[in-house]
Design a protein around this motif. Structure first.
Motif, short mmCIF file in Angstrom:
data_model
loop_
_atom_site.label_atom_id
_atom_site.label_comp_id
_atom_site.label_asym_id
_atom_site.label_seq_id
_atom_site.Cartn_x
_atom_site.Cartn_y
_atom_site.Cartn_z
N LEU A 85 0.83 -1.20 0.00
CA LEU A 85 0.00 0.00 0.00
C LEU A 85 0.87 1.25 0.00
CD1 LEU A 85 -2.76 1.37 0.17
CD2 LEU A 85 -2.66 1.11 2.67
N ALA A 86 1.94 1.25 0.78
CA ALA A 86 2.83 2.40 0.81
C ALA A 86 3.45 2.66 -0.57
CB ALA A 86 3.93 2.18 1.85
N LEU A 87 3.88 1.60 -1.24
CA LEU A 87 4.45 1.74 -2.58
C LEU A 87 3.41 2.21 -3.58
CD1 LEU A 87 6.72 -1.46 -2.65
CD2 LEU A 87 7.44 0.92 -2.33
N MET A 88 2.18 1.73 -3.42
CA MET A 88 1.10 2.17 -4.30
C MET A 88 0.84 3.66 -4.17
SD MET A 88 -1.76 -0.85 -4.01
CE MET A 88 -1.52 -2.46 -4.77
N LEU A 89 0.93 4.18 -2.95
CA LEU A 89 0.71 5.61 -2.74
C LEU A 89 1.79 6.43 -3.45
CD1 LEU A 89 -0.31 5.65 1.03
CD2 LEU A 89 -1.79 6.06 -0.94
N MET A 141 -10.50 -0.95 0.97
CA MET A 141 -9.19 -0.49 0.54
C MET A 141 -8.20 -1.64 0.39
SD MET A 141 -7.30 2.94 1.91
CE MET A 141 -6.58 2.23 3.36
N SER A 142 -8.45 -2.76 1.07
CA SER A 142 -7.57 -3.92 0.96
C SER A 142 -7.59 -4.53 -0.45
CB SER A 142 -7.98 -4.99 1.97
OG SER A 142 -9.34 -5.36 1.79
N ALA A 143 -8.62 -4.17 -1.25
CA ALA A 143 -8.72 -4.69 -2.62
C ALA A 143 -7.92 -3.86 -3.62
CB ALA A 143 -10.19 -4.74 -3.06
N MET A 144 -7.29 -2.78 -3.16
CA MET A 144 -6.54 -1.91 -4.07
C MET A 144 -5.42 -2.68 -4.74
SD MET A 144 -6.44 1.18 -5.28
CE MET A 144 -7.55 1.98 -4.11
N ASN A 145 -5.31 -2.55 -6.06
CA ASN A 145 -4.24 -3.21 -6.81
C ASN A 145 -3.49 -2.18 -7.64
OD1 ASN A 145 -5.71 -2.85 -9.32
ND2 ASN A 145 -6.98 -4.60 -8.73
N TRP A 146 -2.46 -2.64 -8.35
CA TRP A 146 -1.61 -1.70 -9.09
C TRP A 146 -2.36 -1.03 -10.23
CZ3 TRP A 146 2.67 -0.03 -7.01
CH2 TRP A 146 3.32 -0.82 -6.07
N ARG A 147 -3.23 -1.75 -10.91
CA ARG A 147 -3.99 -1.16 -12.02
C ARG A 147 -4.90 -0.05 -11.51
NH1 ARG A 147 -8.98 -2.46 -14.32
NH2 ARG A 147 -9.14 -4.28 -12.96
N HIS A 148 -5.60 -0.31 -10.42
CA HIS A 148 -6.48 0.71 -9.85
C HIS A 148 -5.66 1.91 -9.37
CE1 HIS A 148 -9.93 -2.34 -8.90
NE2 HIS A 148 -9.73 -2.16 -10.19
N THR A 149 -4.50 1.63 -8.79
CA THR A 149 -3.63 2.70 -8.30
C THR A 149 -3.23 3.64 -9.43
OG1 THR A 149 -2.74 1.33 -6.52
CG2 THR A 149 -1.40 3.20 -7.23
#
Length: 269
Positions: A85-89, A141-149
């Motif tokens: 999650l931190a890297l996604m942000l 929010m746990s479903a967040m993935n790289w594409r959505h990010t």
């Protein structure tokens, strides 16, 4: 700038920074309607740092979890959900930073006009309403993935246009991807931390390279007012959307956009 002006502008910044109604649009009003001077770089730093501290305190549990996750990732040499999650942000912040650096001067000259703010306020306000209406609202929010990010990060770059609203467009994108209102808002608030930090750092660098006398009292007032109002707004916003959804803010944006159009009409004659 006296302490009254500093307090009012900081209050506007604090209230509008995290609500989906565009802080940049509202911060144009003191100069356009009241003829107040530009607040200057030091004031910008103060209100941004106040807002930043507010969101950090509100989301402290998420941030602590991410820091611990990054530490664990470094120790175990493998990713975990908190580190991811931190890297996604960070990734979600890159498009806005990239386009902001490239288009900053062009936007300052060509986009900070009342008709642009009126159009973006209306269009993106209606888009927020559509997203809230059509969203399945099933993902946490746990479903967040790289594409959505990446999608949400690209949406955030649109907020470089005054009147769009950074929080509004990122929440809109998250809702369209099927996230709950609370998850969309929480991820948007988390995304604000690196972008506000980057903006504050850039402004601080510009301030350090100029010989400007800093008015410390208005700056301190601006910091405190921005911090308190921003924290209260985040706290209330999360409760409002769980009960009423995004529609109060959509309605406000429509009224505001129409009001701006009314202000523009005399200039078209």
């Amino acid at each position: 700038m006296d302490w009254i002006q500093a307090s009012i502008i900081a209050l506007i910044q604090g209230i509008t920074e995290f609500l989906p109604i565009s802080s940049s649009a509202h911060l144009l009003f003191p100069s356009l309607l009241l003829g107040w001077p530009d607040q200057g770089l030091s004031f910008d730093v103060a209100v941004h740092l106040g807002s930043l501290l507010a969101v950090i305190i509100y989301l402290r549990s998420d941030l602590i979890a991410m820091v611990l996750g990054l530490y664990q990732c470094q120790q175990e040499r493998r990713l975990n959900p908190q580190a991811t999650l931190a890297l996604m942000l960070i990734v979600a912040t890159l498009p806005a930073m990239f386009f902001g650096l490239i288009l900053k001067d062009w936007i300052e000259v060509n986009a900070r006009m009342l008709w642009v703010v009126a159009v973006t306020t209306l269009v993106f306000g209606l888009l927020l309403g559509f997203a809230d209406w059509r969203s399945r609202r099933q993902h946490q929010m746990s479903a967040m993935n790289w594409r959505h990010t990446i999608y949400i990060g690209l949406a955030q770059a649109l907020a470089l246009l005054p009147g769009t609203s950074r929080s509004g467009i990122t929440m809109t994108a998250a809702l369209m991807l099927g996230y709950t209102r609370e998850a969309a808002a929480r991820f948007s608030f988390l995304m604000s931390i690196p972008i506000i930090l980057a903006a504050s750092s850039l402004i601080s660098f510009e301030l350090a390279t100029t010989k400007v006398v800093i008015a410390w009292v208005p700056m301190l007032i601006a910091f405190v007012v921005s911090f308190l109002s921003a924290w209260l707004c985040i706290f209330l916003f999360m409760r409002i959307i769980s009960r009423m959804g995004m529609w109060p803010f959509v309605a406000y944006r429509i009224v505001l956009g129409l009001g701006l159009c009314w202000l523009i009409l005399p200039t078209l004659n």
